[in-house]
Scaffold this motif. Structure first.
Motif, mmCIF file in Angstrom:
data_model
loop_
_atom_site.group_PDB
_atom_site.id
_atom_site.type_symbol
_atom_site.label_atom_id
_atom_site.label_comp_id
_atom_site.label_asym_id
_atom_site.label_seq_id
_atom_site.Cartn_x
_atom_site.Cartn_y
_atom_site.Cartn_z
ATOM 1 N N ALA A 177 0.802 -1.354 -0.444
ATOM 2 C CA ALA A 177 0.170 0.711 -0.033
ATOM 3 C C ALA A 177 0.623 1.124 0.120
ATOM 4 O O ALA A 177 0.314 2.268 -0.797
ATOM 5 C CB ALA A 177 -0.662 -0.029 1.410
ATOM 6 N N VAL A 178 1.396 1.109 1.020
ATOM 7 C CA VAL A 178 2.747 2.317 0.668
ATOM 8 C C VAL A 178 3.163 2.674 -0.607
ATOM 9 O O VAL A 178 3.672 4.233 -0.875
ATOM 10 C CB VAL A 178 3.688 1.999 1.502
ATOM 11 C CG1 VAL A 178 5.088 3.009 1.665
ATOM 12 C CG2 VAL A 178 3.636 2.015 3.293
ATOM 13 N N VAL A 179 3.539 1.869 -1.744
ATOM 14 C CA VAL A 179 3.604 2.189 -2.815
ATOM 15 C C VAL A 179 3.133 3.460 -3.652
ATOM 16 O O VAL A 179 4.166 4.526 -3.993
ATOM 17 C CB VAL A 179 4.687 0.736 -3.910
ATOM 18 C CG1 VAL A 179 5.132 1.059 -5.105
ATOM 19 C CG2 VAL A 179 5.388 0.326 -2.883
ATOM 20 N N ALA A 180 2.387 2.885 -3.200
ATOM 21 C CA ALA A 180 0.860 4.139 -5.051
ATOM 22 C C ALA A 180 0.982 5.451 -3.692
ATOM 23 O O ALA A 180 0.752 6.075 -4.283
ATOM 24 C CB ALA A 180 -0.223 3.723 -4.530
ATOM 25 N N SER A 181 0.878 5.216 -2.176
ATOM 26 C CA SER A 181 1.169 6.361 -1.196
ATOM 27 C C SER A 181 2.053 6.915 -1.775
ATOM 28 O O SER A 181 2.509 8.430 -2.244
ATOM 29 C CB SER A 181 0.535 6.745 0.130
ATOM 30 O OG SER A 181 -0.535 5.243 0.213
ATOM 31 N N LEU A 182 3.535 6.282 -2.142
ATOM 32 C CA LEU A 182 4.975 7.282 -1.884
ATOM 33 C C LEU A 182 4.885 7.722 -4.064
ATOM 34 O O LEU A 182 4.817 9.114 -4.243
ATOM 35 C CB LEU A 182 5.854 6.459 -1.644
ATOM 36 C CG LEU A 182 6.420 5.820 -0.483
ATOM 37 C CD1 LEU A 182 7.183 5.462 -0.287
ATOM 38 C CD2 LEU A 182 6.799 7.569 0.273
ATOM 39 N N ALA A 183 4.109 7.199 -4.329
ATOM 40 C CA ALA A 183 4.595 7.322 -6.119
ATOM 41 C C ALA A 183 3.590 8.870 -5.808
ATOM 42 O O ALA A 183 4.012 9.450 -6.892
ATOM 43 C CB ALA A 183 3.338 6.326 -7.174
ATOM 44 N N SER A 184 2.467 9.340 -4.817
ATOM 45 C CA SER A 184 2.333 10.435 -5.026
ATOM 46 C C SER A 184 2.670 11.980 -4.561
ATOM 47 O O SER A 184 2.311 12.512 -4.926
ATOM 48 C CB SER A 184 0.069 10.260 -4.594
ATOM 49 O OG SER A 184 0.551 10.660 -2.619
#
Length: 791
Positions: free
Chosen positions: A752-759
């Motif tokens: 889940a962190v990956v998509a949030s960091l990508a933002s």
């Protein structure tokens, strides 16, 4: 397991005798438990939807004991679609866990129609235990089964469903690819972008693929969609615009940020895209035009000005969107905005005025709108002139100070008060001598607001004005004049033979500086024969905080006039001392709702622990409005039991109570409040999940720590809620927390962190994702990181 629930749905009303009798039979059969199941199933085919719904509800409530009979009926009674649909509903909503096991077993049935129903049941229950079964069914030889399985995987959600959805998209099998596109886009997973973008070059799938990319909410989908803007047909361009609009909306909902999407748009869409958007708008609907306005505003190109100016003549929503876009374009659009404002009609002006840039050099075009025949335009012009902060606007504002429309007069008054100028006093004095009563009243409000001593004689004269409302305005203004004659006049007026004049004086005495003479006149007003005089005397003593008046005010708790009783409670709430608090506690148990609510608020202001029992009891009461007030009063206390009360209120049947409880939990920064908000956000069919997610995103160091703790036990469905909340804070501390979670959280959290960091963007994020793509111990995490890093 998440079951379909009926709790939030309105129960059907049964008004006819036969219907009521049938409902009684349903309840009697349900009360018999296992013995009544057969009769309940037999009644599922009846034509009345409302009664059928009650039967489904009863079977679902029976739980595991009803599952096997329901399954047998689902297999054997295939001749009636109504009955089959009701059986599926009952199994999907069943309180028993056996329903999921039964659905997995049904997936092996030789009848494809039964297998479809099994997939639907697993999907509606969001049964994670059925993911492997659904993945297998997504490759089933029967298209109907495969489509049902794909849609069910979308309902179940989580990262585990991504690979089979991508596989289905890439088959380019017409009946499977289309539903897979929709479901894959809605997952919001970064891995969805690449396979969906591949379909943009295929005319069979370009429209649905573009929409699917829009549903991802992923900035990585902007580039492929932006390419469509420059090279597609008019229809393709409009679909791409709509997809980009939806992408932007979903991204903001998840991450609370517009920067990432807009930066990508400006990078990948240029002048050619601006030109093609303008050309494609011929024949476009209002929603498409509105989205196009947003896009043109983001791109900030001067070439968009003619298109946007023309759209100002469109429907109201389109016109407002065009005005906002012109505002974003800035200096290059300013002249066109002012010309249109000066020459346009009322509807165009209504759209443009809120978007007038604050650094406007001149105010003439805005001031011209004060003469518009539409009162809403004149009111908006007043607000705009106030926002421009140019004192030169005061003179034209006086033209509408006495406007016949109250909205215009009120906003002109507020604008003049906010701007001030060297001319204000002179213009207001002149207006106060006008023969127009409306203008005189407004002028006295301005003079009183600024406390101009030069106006004292005019105030005194106005006490005898033929217009009573002008006299009222003059009395209120006297309270702000720093001259002994002003307060002496108020004392005299407080003994006036007319009750309305006495009441106005009592109200005015509470607006100035309190002293013993003022208090003594107000105390005398408590015994006035007129209820409104007593009301304002109470109110003013409370505002002045005159504690010695507590007993006299308490004597009005049983006043025959309801408004006086409420004013007495409100006044006591503002007074210090044990006596005032004792009277408030008594009022908090009043049978009169308005009195009780006012007292509860007063007890809340005191923040004394001994009042918690009264407040928590009221928060459980039968009246929703009283519960709302009690919850508001409790929010100021820090005692542990307050968290329990707010948690209960967050599950209240009344939406306003729930929203208030969530807001108060959000205002508490401690980790326990955070944990409760996270649990609330995870509850099935949580109607207020948007407000709860907003609450979780309110920054505090404790909230960041609480979210990191929650990430340790979160699953694939829960983890994105937590990481998105951290991303939406846009703070260095929350950013570091996400980077730490990428290294230390369990697998669900790291994915889940990956998509949030990508933002968030940035070198530190890019580096962390690149490292994780190579070194993370979980292959799925590595694939997600690689999908983001390739962009």
């Amino acid at each position: 397991m998440t079951t379909m629930t009926f709790g939030s749905e309105p129960r059907p009303r049964f008004t006819s005798g036969p219907d009521r009798e049938a409902l009684d039979r349903v309840r009697e059969r349900a009360a018999r438990g296992a013995e009544g199941i057969g009769e309940l199933i037999d009644s599922l085919g009846q034509p009345s939807w409302a009664l059928r719904r009650e039967v489904v509800r009863a079977l679902a409530e029976l739980g595991d004991v009803a599952v096997d009979p329901l399954v047998r009926a689902l297999v054997s009674r295939r001749d009636d679609e109504t009955t089959v649909a009701a059986l599926v509903d009952a199994l999907a909503a069943s309180r028993g866990r056996a329903a999921e096991r039964a659905a997995v077993e049904l997936a092996e049935h030789p009848n494809p129609a039964v297998v479809v129903d099994a997939a639907v049941i697993l999907g509606r229950r969001r049964a994670r235990s059925g993911i492997d079964t659904l993945v297998r069914l997504s490759r089933h030889g029967d298209d109907n089964v495969a489509v049902a399985a794909l849609e069910a995987l979308g309902h179940v959600g989580g990262r585990a469903v991504i690979d089979p959805l991508i596989e289905a998209v890439r088959t380019r099998s017409f009946f499977r690819t289309f539903p897979a596109i929709d479901v894959l886009g809605r997952t919001g997973d970064p891995r969805a972008v690449e396979p969906l973008a591949e379909l943009l070059d295929d005319s069979s799938y370009v429209f649905e693929a573009a929409r699917g990319l829009g549903r991802t909410g992923d900035p990585g989908a902007v580039a492929p969609l932006a390419r469509l803007l420059a090279r597609g047909s008019d229809t393709v361009v409009r679909v791409a615009c709509a997809a980009l609009g939806e992408l932007h909306t979903r991204h903001v909902q998840r991450f609370g940020d517009t920067g990432a999407v807009e930066e990508q748009l400006r990078e990948h869409a240029g002048e050619a895209a601006i030109r093609r958007i303008g050309e494609a708008l011929h024949g476009a609907g209002s929603a498409e035009q509105e989205t196009a306005c947003w896009l043109l505003g983001v791109l900030e190109g001067e070439a968009a000005v003619p298109t946007l100016t023309a759209l100002l003549e469109g429907p109201p929503r389109v016109a407002r969107a065009a005005a906002v876009a012109l505002q974003r374009i800035g200096r290059a659009a300013a002249q066109a905005m002012m010309t249109t404002l000066a020459e346009g009609g009322s509807e165009v002006r209504k759209a443009l005025l809120p978007a007038v840039p604050e650094r406007l050099q001149g105010i003439d075009a805005v001031a011209a709108c004060l003469d518009d025949p539409d009162a809403s335009v004149r009111a908006a012009a007043c607000e705009t002139l106030a926002r421009l902060s140019n004192p030169a606007a005061v003179r034209p504002l006086f033209r509408v100070l006495g406007d016949p429309d109250p909205r215009v007069a009120q906003r002109a008054t507020a604008a003049i008060q906010s701007l001030g100028s060297a001319e204000t006093e002179r213009l207001a004095l002149r207006a106060a001598r006008s023969g127009d009563a409306r203008l005189r009243r407004a002028a006295f409000r301005v003079l009183g607001y600024f406390g101009y001593s030069s106006a004292l004689d005019l105030f005194l004269e106005a006490l005898d004005d033929d217009d009573q409302r002008t006299a009222d305005a003059a009395i209120q203004g006297l309270a702000f004049i720093d001259d002994p004659r002003a307060v002496e006049c108020l004392f005299t007026t407080s003994k006036h033979p007319e009750p309305r004049m006495r009441a106005a004086a009592m109200r005015a005495l509470g607006s100035g500086r309190g002293d013993l003479r003022v208090s003594s006149h107000l105390l005398r007003g408590l015994g006035d024969e007129d209820g409104w005089v007593r009301y304002y005397a109470c109110q003013s003593l409370g505002k002045l905080g005159f504690a010695p008046a507590a007993e006299a005010i308490a004597g009005l708790l049983d006043d025959p006039a309801g408004q006086v009783r409420v004013a007495a409670v409100e006044a006591l709430a503002q007074l210090s001392g044990a006596g005032a608090r004792e009277h408030l506690e008594r009022a908090a148990r009043s049978a009169e709702p308005d009195v009780q609510r006012a007292a509860l608020l007063g007890l809340g202001l005191s923040r004394r622990p001994e009042h918690l029992g009264v407040l928590t009891a009221a928060a459980r009461g039968p009246d929703a409005a009283t519960r709302l007030v009690a919850v508001s009063a409790l929010s100021g206390f820090s005692a542990p039991e307050v968290l329990d009360a707010l948690d209960r209120a967050a599950h209240d049947e009344d939406e306003n109570v729930r929203n208030a409880a969530v807001a108060f939990l959000a205002a508490r920064p401690d980790t326990e409040a955070t944990a409760r908000l996270v649990r609330l956000a995870m509850e099935p069919h949580q109607d207020d999940s948007g407000a709860i997610c907003d609450a979780l995103a309110k920054y505090s160091p404790e909230r960041v720590r609480g979210l990191l703790q929650a990430l340790r036990w979160a699953d694939d469905e829960q983890a994105p809620v937590i990481t998105n909340a951290l991303a939406r804070m846009h703070r260095p501390e929350s950013r570091q927390a996400l980077l730490e979670a990428l290294r230390t959280a369990p697998v669900a959290g790291r994915k889940a962190v990956v998509a949030s960091l990508a933002s968030l963007r940035g070198h530190d994020v890019d580096e962390a994702l690149a490292i994780a793509a190579e070194t993370d111990p979980d292959p799925e995490v590595r694939r997600v990181c690689a999908a983001v890093s390739r962009r």
